[in-house]
Design a protein around this motif. Structure first.
Motif, PDB file in Angstrom:
ATOM      1  N   LYS A  12      82.578 -58.262 -34.942  1.00 50.48           N
ATOM      2  CA  LYS A  12      83.613 -59.123 -35.502  1.00 50.48           C
ATOM      3  C   LYS A  12      84.805 -59.221 -34.567  1.00 50.48           C
ATOM      4  CE  LYS A  12      86.362 -59.804 -39.716  1.00 50.48           C
ATOM      5  NZ  LYS A  12      86.669 -59.266 -41.074  1.00 50.48           N
ATOM      6  N   ALA A  13      85.233 -58.096 -34.003  1.00 49.64           N
ATOM      7  CA  ALA A  13      86.377 -58.092 -33.089  1.00 49.64           C
ATOM      8  C   ALA A  13      86.036 -58.812 -31.791  1.00 49.64           C
ATOM      9  CB  ALA A  13      86.815 -56.660 -32.800  1.00 49.64           C
ATOM     10  N   LEU A  14      84.838 -58.604 -31.282  1.00 45.79           N
ATOM     11  CA  LEU A  14      84.426 -59.250 -30.035  1.00 45.79           C
ATOM     12  C   LEU A  14      84.418 -60.769 -30.187  1.00 45.79           C
ATOM     13  CD1 LEU A  14      81.533 -56.845 -28.982  1.00 45.79           C
ATOM     14  CD2 LEU A  14      83.689 -57.164 -27.754  1.00 45.79           C
ATOM     15  N   ILE A  15      83.874 -61.249 -31.298  1.00 45.61           N
ATOM     16  CA  ILE A  15      83.818 -62.694 -31.532  1.00 45.61           C
ATOM     17  C   ILE A  15      85.223 -63.275 -31.665  1.00 45.61           C
ATOM     18  CG2 ILE A  15      83.112 -64.458 -33.199  1.00 45.61           C
ATOM     19  CD1 ILE A  15      80.643 -62.653 -33.769  1.00 45.61           C
ATOM     20  N   LYS A  16      86.071 -62.590 -32.414  1.00 49.33           N
ATOM     21  CA  LYS A  16      87.440 -63.059 -32.616  1.00 49.33           C
ATOM     22  C   LYS A  16      88.211 -63.137 -31.298  1.00 49.33           C
ATOM     23  CE  LYS A  16      91.503 -62.139 -35.513  1.00 49.33           C
ATOM     24  NZ  LYS A  16      92.080 -61.240 -36.562  1.00 49.33           N
ATOM     25  N   LEU A  17      87.951 -62.196 -30.401  1.00 48.94           N
ATOM     26  CA  LEU A  17      88.668 -62.148 -29.126  1.00 48.94           C
ATOM     27  C   LEU A  17      88.038 -63.041 -28.053  1.00 48.94           C
ATOM     28  CD1 LEU A  17      89.249 -58.283 -28.961  1.00 48.94           C
ATOM     29  CD2 LEU A  17      91.035 -60.027 -29.262  1.00 48.94           C
ATOM     30  N   GLY A  18      86.828 -63.528 -28.305  1.00 43.51           N
ATOM     31  CA  GLY A  18      86.137 -64.287 -27.274  1.00 43.51           C
ATOM     32  C   GLY A  18      85.527 -63.405 -26.208  1.00 43.51           C
ATOM     33  N   LEU A  19      85.136 -62.196 -26.614  1.00 46.09           N
ATOM     34  CA  LEU A  19      84.547 -61.243 -25.675  1.00 46.09           C
ATOM     35  C   LEU A  19      83.139 -60.826 -26.106  1.00 46.09           C
ATOM     36  CD1 LEU A  19      87.753 -59.103 -25.103  1.00 46.09           C
ATOM     37  CD2 LEU A  19      86.597 -60.491 -23.365  1.00 46.09           C
ATOM     38  N   ASP A  20      82.565 -61.555 -27.049  1.00 48.16           N
ATOM     39  CA  ASP A  20      81.193 -61.286 -27.475  1.00 48.16           C
ATOM     40  C   ASP A  20      80.204 -61.721 -26.402  1.00 48.16           C
ATOM     41  OD1 ASP A  20      82.306 -63.934 -28.478  1.00 48.16           O
ATOM     42  OD2 ASP A  20      80.142 -64.278 -28.654  1.00 48.16           O
ATOM     43  N   TYR A  21      78.978 -61.245 -26.529  1.00 51.58           N
ATOM     44  CA  TYR A  21      77.975 -61.521 -25.490  1.00 51.58           C
ATOM     45  C   TYR A  21      77.719 -63.010 -25.321  1.00 51.58           C
ATOM     46  CZ  TYR A  21      73.576 -61.899 -23.004  1.00 51.58           C
ATOM     47  OH  TYR A  21      72.605 -62.268 -22.112  1.00 51.58           O
ATOM     48  N   ASP A  22      77.572 -63.756 -26.406  1.00 47.42           N
ATOM     49  CA  ASP A  22      77.267 -65.185 -26.273  1.00 47.42           C
ATOM     50  C   ASP A  22      78.363 -65.914 -25.512  1.00 47.42           C
ATOM     51  OD1 ASP A  22      74.894 -64.870 -27.628  1.00 47.42           O
ATOM     52  OD2 ASP A  22      75.713 -65.474 -29.578  1.00 47.42           O
ATOM     53  N   THR A  23      79.612 -65.603 -25.813  1.00 41.52           N
ATOM     54  CA  THR A  23      80.724 -66.252 -25.111  1.00 41.52           C
ATOM     55  C   THR A  23      80.779 -65.835 -23.650  1.00 41.52           C
ATOM     56  OG1 THR A  23      82.028 -66.363 -27.153  1.00 41.52           O
ATOM     57  CG2 THR A  23      83.232 -66.553 -25.075  1.00 41.52           C
ATOM     58  N   ILE A  24      80.673 -64.544 -23.403  1.00 41.34           N
ATOM     59  CA  ILE A  24      80.776 -64.040 -22.033  1.00 41.34           C
ATOM     60  C   ILE A  24      79.604 -64.516 -21.174  1.00 41.34           C
ATOM     61  CG2 ILE A  24      80.738 -61.948 -20.607  1.00 41.34           C
ATOM     62  CD1 ILE A  24      83.432 -62.521 -21.955  1.00 41.34           C
ATOM     63  N   SER A  25      78.384 -64.456 -21.706  1.00 40.23           N
ATOM     64  CA  SER A  25      77.220 -64.859 -20.903  1.00 40.23           C
ATOM     65  C   SER A  25      77.237 -66.352 -20.615  1.00 40.23           C
ATOM     66  CB  SER A  25      75.919 -64.467 -21.601  1.00 40.23           C
ATOM     67  OG  SER A  25      75.778 -65.140 -22.845  1.00 40.23           O
ATOM     68  N   ALA A  26      77.815 -67.167 -21.528  1.00 42.18           N
ATOM     69  CA  ALA A  26      77.935 -68.602 -21.271  1.00 42.18           C
ATOM     70  C   ALA A  26      78.948 -68.873 -20.158  1.00 42.18           C
ATOM     71  CB  ALA A  26      78.344 -69.327 -22.556  1.00 42.18           C
ATOM     72  N   LYS A  27      80.059 -68.123 -20.172  1.00 45.94           N
ATOM     73  CA  LYS A  27      81.083 -68.305 -19.145  1.00 45.94           C
ATOM     74  C   LYS A  27      80.681 -67.671 -17.809  1.00 45.94           C
ATOM     75  CE  LYS A  27      85.281 -68.445 -22.044  1.00 45.94           C
ATOM     76  NZ  LYS A  27      85.930 -69.624 -21.420  1.00 45.94           N
TER      77      LYS A  27
END
Length: 407
Positions: free
Chosen positions: A102-117
């Motif tokens: 939950k915290a990772l998604i809220k911060l934009g540091l979850d795997y899906d966000t990071i791996s896309a970037k």
């Protein structure tokens, strides 16, 4: 090139299990960038709970999981702070985190966000429990997810006794080694293909992995917890000498070594006795406890020093049951750089365990103690293209924190 020299790791973690993985990678030569909130990793507060003193500059309890790192303090909820973190991730090989989903998604540091970037990044995630199941969003600590739920507390004591008092972070250190192995495997893939991967390790799984023999043998009727007076293999058990020293012998092939072992222990009259010379028979007829009793009586007739001569003469695997004080005084631990002396200005001379993996290209690794919150923030911001004015402005705006004291 020395070990992992040139490999860059960004760390977004707290406590022990996840931070200890970058510590190991740092001892292998990687550059570790530890990002903390302004209040610091909560592990910085834990020393008194272990009976250890600390101050704002020196913290032996924190050093255990956080040596050989560079210290950045960032407000991840501040867009400018997060932008700085993204710049460091873009330039890194590995990202290690222990934040919950939950915290990772809220911060934009979850795997899906990071791996896309950043598709090149190796993303290592330490969890308390797995990614699926009812506990996937629960806080998971060594004491709860590993020692309690993993069966450690209830399996280690003698049968009929209360749960054991496991040393703090016992499972964290073991889980850190597993995460290290995983991210290094993913790093190989990244270096070959240019694409990163996601590596997930959880404390509960690591505990069950370590408890394999108990988990599998229990299904055949083995007892956990059990009594040392009723173990299935009397040659793999603890005994006490005449001078009250506990030791362990470990020769699991009871049938093969029965004649030699019993003769060495002064029980030669049992050689050839089919009632006692195989594990199959003594366990089928519940005679294992009687064999343990005979061995107890035999071992009580000589001192440990006398038994050591016999054990070595017959090449019987054995070891005195060491206390922590015994380990701290053990020549073997220092000869092999298992324990490393460290000096603290305020706390005097101490020793600390090194990580258990050795690379020939690195040798005995350098150990650098932890630093205060934000110690390297300014240096890294300048390294990533920010001006002195930028650093001062972003600090005033609450995006970053820089250490201003002296060491």
């Amino acid at each position: 090139m020395m070990g992992l020299e040139g490999i860059k790791v960004v760390e977004l973690t707290s406590y022990v299990a996840a931070p200890a993985c970058p510590r190991i990678l740092g001892e292998m030569g990687a550059e570790i960038i530890k990002i903390e909130p302004f209040t610091g990793d909560e592990q910085r507060t834990q020393g008194p709970g272990f009976g250890m003193k600390r101050n704002d500059i020196e913290d032996p309890a924190f050093d255990m999981s956080s040596m050989n790192k560079n210290w950045i303090s960032v407000n991840l909820k501040n867009p400018a702070g997060l932008e700085f973190v993204y710049k460091m991730i873009a330039d890194a090989d590995i990202l290690i985190t222990s934040f919950r989903d939950k915290a990772l998604i809220k911060l934009g540091l979850d795997y899906d966000t990071i791996s896309a970037k950043f598709p090149h990044i190796v993303y290592g995630h330490m969890r308390g429990y797995g990614e699926r199941g009812p506990e996937k969003d629960s806080k998971g600590y060594d004491a709860t997810a590993y020692s309690a739920r993993g069966g450690i507390l209830m399996s280690f004591p003698q049968k009929g006794e209360s749960p054991v008092n496991v040393p703090a972070a016992f499972g964290d250190w073991n889980a850190a080694v597993a995460l290290t192995a995983g991210v290094l495997a993913a790093l190989v893939r990244k270096l070959k293909t240019g694409r990163g991967d996601k590596v997930v390790v959880n404390l509960y799984h690591c505990a069950v992995w370590a408890m394999q023999i108990a988990m599998v043998s229990r299904q055949s009727g083995a007892e956990y917890p059990r009594s040392r007076k009723e173990v299935p293999c009397p040659f793999n058990n603890c005994y006490k000498s005449k001078d009250d020293i506990w030791f362990l012998i470990c020769n699991g092939n009871y049938n093969k070594y029965f004649e030699e072992m019993m003769t060495a222990f002064g029980l030669g009259y049992l050689v050839g006795n089919k009632d006692y010379d195989t594990l199959e028979v003594i366990n089928e007829y519940n005679r294992n406890g009687y064999v343990v009793k005979l061995l107890e009586e035999a071992f009580a007739k000589k001192t440990f020093a006398e038994w050591e001569v016999i054990f070595r003469e017959h090449e019987i695997p054995y070891q005195k049951c060491f206390t922590v004080d015994d380990v701290l005084a053990d020549e073997e631990a220092y000869a092999n750089d298992i324990l490393r002396p460290l000096h603290y200005n305020d706390f005097g001379d101490r020793v600390i365990p090194t990580s258990p993996i050795r690379l020939k290209s690195v040798g005995d690794p350098e150990l650098r103690k932890s630093r205060p919150i934000g110690y390297d923030t300014r240096k890294y911001m300048l390294k990533y293209g920010y001006s002195e004015e930028d650093v001062n402005r972003l600090e005033a705006e609450g995006a970053v924190k820089c250490f201003k004291g002296e060491i």
